[in-house]
Design a protein around this motif. Structure first.
Motif, PDB file in Angstrom:
ATOM      1  N   ALA A 137      -5.516  -0.037  -7.511  1.00  0.00           N
ATOM      2  CA  ALA A 137      -4.693  -0.411  -8.664  1.00  0.00           C
ATOM      3  C   ALA A 137      -3.240  -0.013  -8.416  1.00  0.00           C
ATOM      4  CB  ALA A 137      -5.218   0.249  -9.928  1.00  0.00           C
ATOM      5  N   VAL A 138      -2.339  -0.859  -8.840  1.00  0.00           N
ATOM      6  CA  VAL A 138      -0.902  -0.587  -8.725  1.00  0.00           C
ATOM      7  C   VAL A 138      -0.330  -0.486 -10.134  1.00  0.00           C
ATOM      8  CG1 VAL A 138       1.296  -1.347  -7.758  1.00  0.00           C
ATOM      9  CG2 VAL A 138      -0.837  -1.915  -6.575  1.00  0.00           C
ATOM     10  N   PRO A 139      -0.035   0.725 -10.595  1.00  0.00           N
ATOM     11  CA  PRO A 139       0.491   0.867 -11.960  1.00  0.00           C
ATOM     12  C   PRO A 139       1.952   0.455 -12.053  1.00  0.00           C
ATOM     13  CG  PRO A 139       0.413   3.003 -10.879  1.00  0.00           C
ATOM     14  CD  PRO A 139      -0.203   2.021  -9.915  1.00  0.00           C
TER      15      PRO A 139
ATOM     16  N   GLY B   9       2.357  -6.539  -5.269  1.00  0.00           N
ATOM     17  CA  GLY B   9       1.322  -5.604  -5.688  1.00  0.00           C
ATOM     18  C   GLY B   9       1.461  -5.238  -7.162  1.00  0.00           C
ATOM     19  N   GLY B  10       2.714  -4.977  -7.598  1.00  0.00           N
ATOM     20  CA  GLY B  10       2.938  -4.690  -9.009  1.00  0.00           C
ATOM     21  C   GLY B  10       2.663  -5.884  -9.894  1.00  0.00           C
TER      22      GLY B  10
ATOM     23  N   PHE C  37       0.816  -1.214   0.000  1.00  0.00           N
ATOM     24  CA  PHE C  37       0.000   0.000   0.000  1.00  0.00           C
ATOM     25  C   PHE C  37       0.855   1.272   0.000  1.00  0.00           C
ATOM     26  CE2 PHE C  37      -3.419  -2.874   1.044  1.00  0.00           C
ATOM     27  CZ  PHE C  37      -4.522  -2.272   0.463  1.00  0.00           C
ATOM     28  N   VAL C  38       1.981   1.257   0.711  1.00  0.00           N
ATOM     29  CA  VAL C  38       2.871   2.419   0.689  1.00  0.00           C
ATOM     30  C   VAL C  38       3.419   2.626  -0.724  1.00  0.00           C
ATOM     31  CG1 VAL C  38       5.105   3.293   1.495  1.00  0.00           C
ATOM     32  CG2 VAL C  38       3.475   2.352   3.128  1.00  0.00           C
ATOM     33  N   ALA C  39       3.865   1.546  -1.360  1.00  0.00           N
ATOM     34  CA  ALA C  39       4.385   1.647  -2.724  1.00  0.00           C
ATOM     35  C   ALA C  39       3.303   2.138  -3.688  1.00  0.00           C
ATOM     36  CB  ALA C  39       4.921   0.292  -3.176  1.00  0.00           C
ATOM     37  N   ALA C  40       2.076   1.621  -3.537  1.00  0.00           N
ATOM     38  CA  ALA C  40       0.980   2.044  -4.411  1.00  0.00           C
ATOM     39  C   ALA C  40       0.677   3.532  -4.232  1.00  0.00           C
ATOM     40  CB  ALA C  40      -0.267   1.207  -4.124  1.00  0.00           C
TER      41      ALA C  40
ATOM     42  N   PRO D 233      -6.781  -4.963   1.368  1.00  0.00           N
ATOM     43  CA  PRO D 233      -6.206  -5.101   2.719  1.00  0.00           C
ATOM     44  C   PRO D 233      -5.939  -6.542   3.141  1.00  0.00           C
ATOM     45  CG  PRO D 233      -7.988  -3.484   2.717  1.00  0.00           C
ATOM     46  CD  PRO D 233      -8.010  -4.142   1.374  1.00  0.00           C
ATOM     47  N   ALA D 234      -6.559  -7.505   2.471  1.00  0.00           N
ATOM     48  CA  ALA D 234      -6.358  -8.916   2.825  1.00  0.00           C
ATOM     49  C   ALA D 234      -5.111  -9.507   2.175  1.00  0.00           C
ATOM     50  CB  ALA D 234      -7.578  -9.735   2.412  1.00  0.00           C
ATOM     51  N   LEU D 235      -4.331  -8.697   1.472  1.00  0.00           N
ATOM     52  CA  LEU D 235      -3.165  -9.200   0.752  1.00  0.00           C
ATOM     53  C   LEU D 235      -2.202  -9.953   1.667  1.00  0.00           C
ATOM     54  CD1 LEU D 235      -1.158  -9.304  -1.662  1.00  0.00           C
ATOM     55  CD2 LEU D 235      -0.339  -7.058  -0.938  1.00  0.00           C
TER      56      LEU D 235
END
Length: 330
Positions: free
Chosen positions: A162-164, A251-252, A79-82, A259-261
């Protein structure tokens, strides 16, 4: 069983297990192009899982800490990276490889930095009071995992994000009939760099020597004037940072996170740590690659068995080698 172990050791040991699986899958699949695509996907998945599992293996095997809160670092890293990628969307969508690459690198650096800081806080506040008490470790780290998931829900909400990716990591290379995704190759290379770095640090540096000595005989190392507690804090921080980096990479890879990742990946991470062997970076890598290959091969050959494939693999390996493939500690 002992004869089988001796024969395998003569041929190259348990390191040949992924090769054996790949050969069996090649025969069963029967299509070289599909087999090659699945193998590359399995190796990439294995390397990303290795990033997430290596920190847990170090903490579990060397510090004797059952950290069920490890999933929190995976989720927060993603989530921080996203969030950083969303903030730098202009750079990420630029035609310039330098700008898009810089945005991607900053997202990873942010995830790693958060993992280091969160690891220090987690070890100091949550873990330190329950050292040598496994029951309390399980309870308090599971509680921390639940709290962290609620924090993610409060900050980012429950809607999938979404994670681009940068444009130079999109698409695939076509070699004959084989399609190889660029991002999967990047994930494999990053995981390989992380493995080499960890292996060199633990086996060819003074700090690695002190960490291993502190595990074997903490009192003696402290008698010589070294602060083993500080070394263990550093190990915990590095393990948390690797989990956050692995979460960012995953994520990428998925391009969509929830949140369940962390909870979803934690099952695979624990399976990898158990079958690889406690405290062994090489064992964790071997276990992660094995799990990645089996997941992709079984998902193609028998989709209904895909969810159970990792549990069956873990059961088979533990019946064969109860301490895991390459355990570093007992």
């Amino acid at each position: 069983m002992s004869e089988l172990n001796k024969l395998l050791d003569r041929a190259g040991g348990v390191n040949l297990l992924p090769v054996l699986l790949a050969v069996i899958a090649f025969v069963l699949i029967g299509q070289p192009s599909s087999w090659a695509t699945l193998t590359v996907a399995g190796l990439a998945m294995g390397m990303m899982v290795f990033l997430m599992a290596s920190g847990l293996s170090l903490v579990f095997g060397m510090m004797d800490v059952l950290n069920f809160g490890h999933a929190a670092f995976i989720s927060f890293g993603a989530f921080v990276a996203a969030s950083v990628l969303a903030a730098l969307n202009g750079w990420l969508g630029s035609d310039s490889v330098v700008l898009s690459g810089l945005a991607f690198a900053l997202a990873f650096i942010a995830a790693i930095t958060f993992g280091l800081a969160a690891g220090w806080f987690f070890e100091t506040v949550v873990i330190k009071p329950v050292y040598r008490d496994h029951l309390r470790q399980i309870l308090i780290t599971m509680g921390a995992m639940i709290v962290s998931e609620q924090i993610i829900l409060a900050i980012w909400g429950g809607t999938p994000i979404a994670v681009p990716r940068p444009h130079f990591l999109e698409g695939a290379w076509i070699i004959g009939d084989v399609s190889i995704e660029v991002y999967r190759v990047f994930a494999f290379l990053l995981g390989l760099v992380a493995f080499v770095g960890l292996h060199m640090a633990l086996n060819h540096t003074r700090i690695g020597l002190l960490i291993r000595a502190g595990v074997e005989n903490r009192e003696m190392v402290e008698t010589l004037g070294f602060r083993v507690d500080r070394l263990f804090i550093a190990v915990f921080m590095v393990g948390s940072a690797l989990a956050a980096l692995g979460g960012a990479m995953w994520g990428g890879y998925q391009t969509l996170i929830t949140p369940a990742l962390g909870n979803q990946m934690m099952i695979i991470v624990f399976i990898v740590v158990i079958i690889g062997g406690l405290g062994s970076i090489g064992g964790t890598l071997l276990g992660a690659i094995t799990v990645g290959l089996v997941t992709n091969y079984v998902g193609f050959l028998a989709p209904k068995m895909a969810l159970a494939s990792n549990m069956i693999l873990m059961t088979a390996i533990l019946l064969w080698r109860p301490n895991g493939l390459r355990p570093a500690v007992k």
